[in-house]
Design a protein around this motif. Structure first.
Motif, PDB file in Angstrom:
ATOM      1  N   ASP A  51     -58.721 108.452 -82.419  1.00 40.61           N
ATOM      2  CA  ASP A  51     -57.383 108.032 -82.834  1.00 40.61           C
ATOM      3  C   ASP A  51     -56.812 109.025 -83.823  1.00 40.61           C
ATOM      4  N   ASP A  62     -49.996  99.738 -85.963  1.00 41.72           N
ATOM      5  CA  ASP A  62     -49.152 100.820 -85.458  1.00 41.72           C
ATOM      6  C   ASP A  62     -47.796 100.320 -84.991  1.00 41.72           C
ATOM      7  N   HIS A  94     -47.644 106.207 -78.287  1.00 43.33           N
ATOM      8  CA  HIS A  94     -47.896 106.447 -79.702  1.00 43.33           C
ATOM      9  C   HIS A  94     -46.611 106.424 -80.527  1.00 43.33           C
ATOM     10  N   TYR A 100     -47.788 112.118 -87.109  1.00 45.18           N
ATOM     11  CA  TYR A 100     -49.232 111.924 -87.086  1.00 45.18           C
ATOM     12  C   TYR A 100     -49.897 113.173 -87.660  1.00 45.18           C
TER      13      TYR A 100
END
Length: 209
Positions: A51, A62, A94, A100
């Motif tokens: 992840d 998330d 995502h 990220y």
């Protein structure tokens, strides 16, 4: 006398036009996202197999994080180590264009600048206070693979311990230099970035919500 023809010089703007800058930025984001997706499909980087880590103070849920993030990109503009990346337009699972960290490439230095520029509360404003961060921040938690770790395989290393901003608090070495991850690991990924093993012997796993 023959007449001399004057050459016309076209004036070109020194900087791209605003719409052109936006187009180039969008294109770069798409390429970055496509490269990330291709890497996953090919299985090229261990950091992408696990992840991926969100920036500090992001909600571990998330869906909750994505609902607050407005994809403004400001967190990436102030990042001290340039570690914040953004998912591509095709990576809806995502959250397209959400931030990220791929800590194998660049890890978080815990500068906390991203948290103080976020305009929506997707990241919580936080000062850089390492003892306080050790108690409260959980971007994830590192995990050592003894089958890959140089020290566990019989050669002394310790790079992960030396790179950690919280040595002795987030990670410690037991004789002879075997890394052990402690509960106060914040998941910044410094150990992952500086691990000399290839494939990497240490990962950051996201803390479940």
């Amino acid at each position: 006398m023959p007449s001399r023809k004057k050459k016309l010089r076209l004036h070109r703007p020194a900087t791209p036009l605003p719409h052109r800058r936006a187009f180039l930025a969008g294109g770069a984001a798409c390429l970055a996202g496509g490269a990330t997706l291709l890497t996953r499909l090919l299985g090229g980087q261990d950091a992408l197999a696990a992840d991926l880590v969100r920036p500090p103070t992001a909600d571990p849920d998330d869906d909750a994080f994505q609902s607050r993030c407005v994809r403004c990109g400001l967190c990436g503009t102030v990042c001290e180590n340039g570690c914040i990346r953004f998912f591509g337009l095709g990576e809806d699972a995502h959250g397209a264009l959400t931030p990220y960290l791929d800590v194998r490439q660049r890890s978080c230095t815990l500068c906390m600048r991203c948290t103080n520029i976020c305009p929506t509360g997707a990241l919580t404003p936080t000062e850089k206070d390492l003892p306080a961060l050790a108690r409260t921040l959980r971007m994830g938690k590192a995990r050592v693979d003894p089958d890959r770790c140089i020290s566990y395989l019989g050669r002394l290393c310790g790079y992960c311990h030396d790179a950690c901003p919280l040595p002795g608090v987030a990670i410690r070495l037991t004789p002879p230099a075997l890394p052990v991850i402690l509960d106060d690991c914040v998941g910044c990924g410094r150990c992952v970035e500086h691990c000399p093993a290839a494939p990497t012997a240490i990962f950051v796993e996201r803390v479940p919500s």
